[in-house]
Design a protein around this motif. Structure first.
Motif, PDB file in Angstrom:
ATOM      1  N   ASN A 115       0.827  -1.214   0.000  1.00  0.00           N
ATOM      2  CA  ASN A 115       0.000   0.000   0.000  1.00  0.00           C
ATOM      3  C   ASN A 115       0.859   1.262   0.000  1.00  0.00           C
ATOM      4  OD1 ASN A 115      -2.648  -0.592  -0.443  1.00  0.00           O
ATOM      5  ND2 ASN A 115      -3.264  -0.601   1.719  1.00  0.00           N
ATOM      6  N   ASP A 126      -2.661   3.154   9.120  1.00  0.00           N
ATOM      7  CA  ASP A 126      -1.932   2.015   9.680  1.00  0.00           C
ATOM      8  C   ASP A 126      -1.906   2.126  11.202  1.00  0.00           C
ATOM      9  OD1 ASP A 126       0.369  -0.139   8.366  1.00  0.00           O
ATOM     10  OD2 ASP A 126       0.361   0.197  10.530  1.00  0.00           O
ATOM     11  N   HIS A 185      -3.502   4.486  13.448  1.00  0.00           N
ATOM     12  CA  HIS A 185      -4.935   4.314  13.135  1.00  0.00           C
ATOM     13  C   HIS A 185      -5.215   2.834  12.882  1.00  0.00           C
ATOM     14  CE1 HIS A 185      -4.936   8.640  12.601  1.00  0.00           C
ATOM     15  NE2 HIS A 185      -6.243   8.633  12.379  1.00  0.00           N
TER      16      HIS A 185
HETATM   17  C1  LIG Z   1      11.322 -11.309   7.141  1.00  0.00           C
HETATM   18  C2  LIG Z   1      10.637 -11.200   5.811  1.00  0.00           C
HETATM   19  C3  LIG Z   1      11.381 -10.889   4.699  1.00  0.00           C
HETATM   20  C4  LIG Z   1      10.767 -10.793   3.456  1.00  0.00           C
HETATM   21  N1  LIG Z   1      11.554 -10.515   2.396  1.00  0.00           N
HETATM   22  C5  LIG Z   1      10.986 -10.468   1.179  1.00  0.00           C
HETATM   23  C6  LIG Z   1      11.807 -10.204   0.042  1.00  0.00           C
HETATM   24  O1  LIG Z   1      13.001 -10.003   0.166  1.00  0.00           O
HETATM   25  N2  LIG Z   1      11.215 -10.203  -1.171  1.00  0.00           N
HETATM   26  C7  LIG Z   1       9.855 -10.412  -1.326  1.00  0.00           C
HETATM   27  O2  LIG Z   1       9.381 -10.405  -2.469  1.00  0.00           O
HETATM   28  N3  LIG Z   1       9.049 -10.634  -0.264  1.00  0.00           N
HETATM   29  C8  LIG Z   1       9.598 -10.683   0.974  1.00  0.00           C
HETATM   30  N4  LIG Z   1       8.795 -10.937   2.043  1.00  0.00           N
HETATM   31  C9  LIG Z   1       7.335 -11.177   1.815  1.00  0.00           C
HETATM   32  C10 LIG Z   1       6.483  -9.874   1.693  1.00  0.00           C
HETATM   33  O3  LIG Z   1       6.907  -9.115   0.663  1.00  0.00           O
HETATM   34  C11 LIG Z   1       6.484  -9.051   2.882  1.00  0.00           C
HETATM   35  O4  LIG Z   1       5.841  -9.773   3.886  1.00  0.00           O
HETATM   36  C12 LIG Z   1       5.808  -7.666   2.751  1.00  0.00           C
HETATM   37  O5  LIG Z   1       6.068  -6.959   3.925  1.00  0.00           O
HETATM   38  C13 LIG Z   1       4.312  -7.749   2.542  1.00  0.00           C
HETATM   39  O6  LIG Z   1       3.857  -6.417   2.456  1.00  0.00           O
HETATM   40  P1  LIG Z   1       2.354  -6.001   2.800  1.00  0.00           P
HETATM   41  O7  LIG Z   1       2.245  -4.586   2.375  1.00  0.00           O
HETATM   42  O8  LIG Z   1       1.419  -6.986   2.217  1.00  0.00           O
HETATM   43  O9  LIG Z   1       2.188  -6.199   4.368  1.00  0.00           O
HETATM   44  P2  LIG Z   1       2.990  -5.887   5.677  1.00  0.00           P
HETATM   45  O10 LIG Z   1       4.381  -5.496   5.409  1.00  0.00           O
HETATM   46  O11 LIG Z   1       2.731  -7.054   6.543  1.00  0.00           O
HETATM   47  O12 LIG Z   1       2.229  -4.595   6.244  1.00  0.00           O
HETATM   48  C14 LIG Z   1       0.884  -4.641   6.613  1.00  0.00           C
HETATM   49  C15 LIG Z   1       0.589  -3.398   7.437  1.00  0.00           C
HETATM   50  O13 LIG Z   1      -0.802  -3.417   7.771  1.00  0.00           O
HETATM   51  C16 LIG Z   1      -0.949  -2.882   9.055  1.00  0.00           C
HETATM   52  N5  LIG Z   1      -2.237  -3.331   9.588  1.00  0.00           N
HETATM   53  C17 LIG Z   1      -2.641  -4.601   9.800  1.00  0.00           C
HETATM   54  N6  LIG Z   1      -3.911  -4.620  10.271  1.00  0.00           N
HETATM   55  C18 LIG Z   1      -4.311  -3.318  10.355  1.00  0.00           C
HETATM   56  C19 LIG Z   1      -5.527  -2.663  10.765  1.00  0.00           C
HETATM   57  N7  LIG Z   1      -6.593  -3.363  11.203  1.00  0.00           N
HETATM   58  N8  LIG Z   1      -5.583  -1.327  10.731  1.00  0.00           N
HETATM   59  C20 LIG Z   1      -4.507  -0.594  10.290  1.00  0.00           C
HETATM   60  N9  LIG Z   1      -3.329  -1.157   9.912  1.00  0.00           N
HETATM   61  C21 LIG Z   1      -3.247  -2.489   9.926  1.00  0.00           C
HETATM   62  C22 LIG Z   1       0.266  -3.385   9.829  1.00  0.00           C
HETATM   63  O14 LIG Z   1       0.562  -2.546  10.929  1.00  0.00           O
HETATM   64  C23 LIG Z   1       1.360  -3.339   8.750  1.00  0.00           C
HETATM   65  O15 LIG Z   1       2.077  -2.138   8.788  1.00  0.00           O
HETATM   66  C24 LIG Z   1       9.374 -11.027   3.316  1.00  0.00           C
HETATM   67  C25 LIG Z   1       8.607 -11.359   4.436  1.00  0.00           C
HETATM   68  C26 LIG Z   1       9.238 -11.441   5.665  1.00  0.00           C
HETATM   69  C27 LIG Z   1       8.410 -11.823   6.851  1.00  0.00           C
END
Ligand SMILES: Cc1cc2nc3c(=O)[nH]c(=O)nc-3n(C[C@H](O)[C@H](O)[C@H](O)COP(=O)(O)OP(=O)(O)OC[C@H]3O[C@@H](n4cnc5c(N)ncnc54)[C@H](O)[C@@H]3O)c2cc1C
Length: 436
Positions: free
Chosen positions: A17, A35, A117
């Motif tokens: 996002n 967030d 938030h």
């Molecule tokens: C250690 C690790 C390393 C990784 N490395 C890679 C990599 O090198 N390459 C790759 O392609 N992928 C990688 N990944 C996989 C993936 O890309 C990541 O998990 C990435 O962070 C996912 O992004 P996202 O935006 O979906 O969610 P997230 O990064 O999980 O962020 C979600 C956000 O939503 C917020 N949130 C949740 N619920 C609520 C709510 N009810 N209200 C408001 N806010 C809320 C949280 O606080 C968080 O900030 C990795 C994963 C991990 C765990």
């Protein structure tokens, strides 16, 4: 109820996002992102020194959609004076700490981000045909409301563990919290890591060096038949493509389920370099005598308990179907993450699409609201779209698609074909004789 209506509200500000916010910025869309955290922090529990992201730096927040964007990783390198050192370093893979700092830099340049938030509910206001997003301020406890025409849910995944280990979740450490617990772990006489992905391997590599001198035993247990490498060959990487996602999305649900399990090795394994680095480290350490470590494959934890001082694990060897027990003071669950349907969608559940297994039935354009094209998900569609869902390298493509749906125009060119191979039956293929 009236008040200002935004074009878009994003729930969650992880990389996906945040990328959407960066790509929406130049379009003039009125967008806000909420967030619950107090600022951008990317997997801080795994910010192990020297760890890199597993995708090339081009998989930043924006470049694959807009290489000229002011929010690119290269712009951040230039801004921080790191461009020439990065150039000389000659590696495609940024340090994890750099990626985190880069994302925070991008976040600080965006006006529409609201931290602290926590979204608790989303409702639909039929009078104005808008979505009403209610959030609880995690810093003040006050409630706030945002109204918007479009909603993009990007709340990521949450740490998870297999059922047999859930009973010790309180006393064990999930890899998501590794760094915060590292010193306490090292102070015990035995540490056991359960799991076989990149995080498990990184933690093992981080701890094995100090096992002998630090006075702790280090065991690594996985139910996988072997410590397998992430598959990184280029024809396989072509599956991280729009056309493979088209193919996967069009498959029957049972075939998608099957492929989802089968394809885990493509991105749930360990980078080959790290596997070899672990081997070479064990080889070097063993030159001074036995290393206090045991590595067990095809071994599943079938029961786990905490007796107040130590964890007792019951293990079953898959091929031998034999069980045995091990005890350990510290237990690290490097058992991955799972996406779940956010409870705050309950208020609009009747407007959303659900599959036979009660999961969001995500359309190819990432919308989930019966073709209205107003509610979208990011990284919550692995079951419908396959391995591109959590991949940072595909985030910009998905965001370009979501922005095209929201604005009604292709703000950023959306590639339909990028692969040399074709997935499924080639276009224009001749039908069998009988069918002609
Ligand atoms: C250690 C690790 C390393 C990784 N490395 C890679 C990599 O090198 N390459 C790759 O392609 N992928 C990688 N990944 C996989 C993936 O890309 C990541 O998990 C990435 O962070 C996912 O992004 P996202 O935006 O979906 O969610 P997230 O990064 O999980 O962020 C979600 C956000 O939503 C917020 N949130 C949740 N619920 C609520 C709510 N009810 N209200 C408001 N806010 C809320 C949280 O606080 C968080 O900030 C990795 C994963 C991990 C765990």
């Amino acid at each position: 109820m009236s008040g200002h209506v935004h074009d878009l509200v994003g729930v969650g500000i992880g990389p996906f996002n945040l990328g959407l916010a960066c790509l929406a910025q130049p379009t003039g869309l009125d967008a806000v992102f909420l967030d619950r955290a107090d600022g951008f922090r990317w997997h801080h529990g795994m910010m192990i020194e020297g760890a890199t992201i597993q995708v090339p730096f081009l998989a930043d927040l924006v470049t694959m959609a807009d290489p000229t964007s002011e929010f690119s990783f290269l712009r951040w390198l230039k801004h921080t004076g790191r461009l020439y050192p990065f150039y000389i370093r000659e590696s495609f893979y940024a340090l994890r700490t750099e990626y985190d700092a880069y994302c925070r830099w991008a976040a600080e340049r965006l006006p529409g981000l609201r931290w602290n938030h926590e979204v608790i509910a989303i409702e639909h206001d039929p009078a104005e045909d808008v979505y009403v997003v209610r959030a609880m301020r995690t810093d003040t406890g006050e409630e706030s409301t945002v109204r918007a025409r479009h909603v993009v849910v990007g709340v990521g995944t949450r740490p998870t563990a297999p059922p047999a280990l859930r009973g010790v979740a309180e006393t064990a450490v999930h890899s998501a919290d590794y760094l915060r617990s590292r010193d306490a772990l090292r102070a015990t006489d035995s540490i056991t890591i359960v799991g076989s992905g990149q995080s498990a391997a990184e933690i093992y590599r981080d701890l094995v060096e100090g096992a002998r001198d630090g006075g702790y035993r280090l065991d690594w247990i996985t139910r996988s038949p072997r410590f397998f490498p992430m598959e990184y060959t280029k024809l396989t990487l072509e599956m991280t493509s729009p056309e493979y996602t088209d193919h996967f999305h069009a498959l029957p649900i049972a075939m998608r389920q099957h492929l989802g399990r089968e394809q885990r090795s493509l991105y749930k394994g360990i980078s080959a370099d790290l596997i070899d680095d672990i081997y070479d480290t064990l080889y070097r350490l063993s030159a001074d005598g036995p290393v206090p470590t045991t590595l067990l494959t095809d071994t599943e934890v079938i029961a786990a308990e905490w007796d107040g001082a130590r964890h007792r694990l019951r293990l079953r060897h898959g091929q031998l179907d034999e069980t045995h027990e091990r005890e350990t003071a510290s237990l690290i669950l490097a058992t991955g993450y799972a996406s779940e349907t956010p409870p705050f969608l309950a208020g609009i559940a009747d407007r959303l699409d659900w599959d036979a297994l009660g999961r969001l039935d995500v359309a190819r354009d990432y919308s989930v609201d019966g073709g209205r094209g107003r509610v979208f998900v990011q990284n919550g569609e692995e079951h419908t779209h396959g391995l591109t869902a959590p991949d940072l390298g595909f985030g910009a493509w998905r965001n370009s698609s979501i922005l095209a749906s929201i604005t009604g125009r292709e703000v950023y060119p959306i590639e339909r074909r990028i692969a040399f191979q074709e997935f499924g039956v080639p276009h224009g293929a001749l039908a069998p004789e009988a069918a002609r």
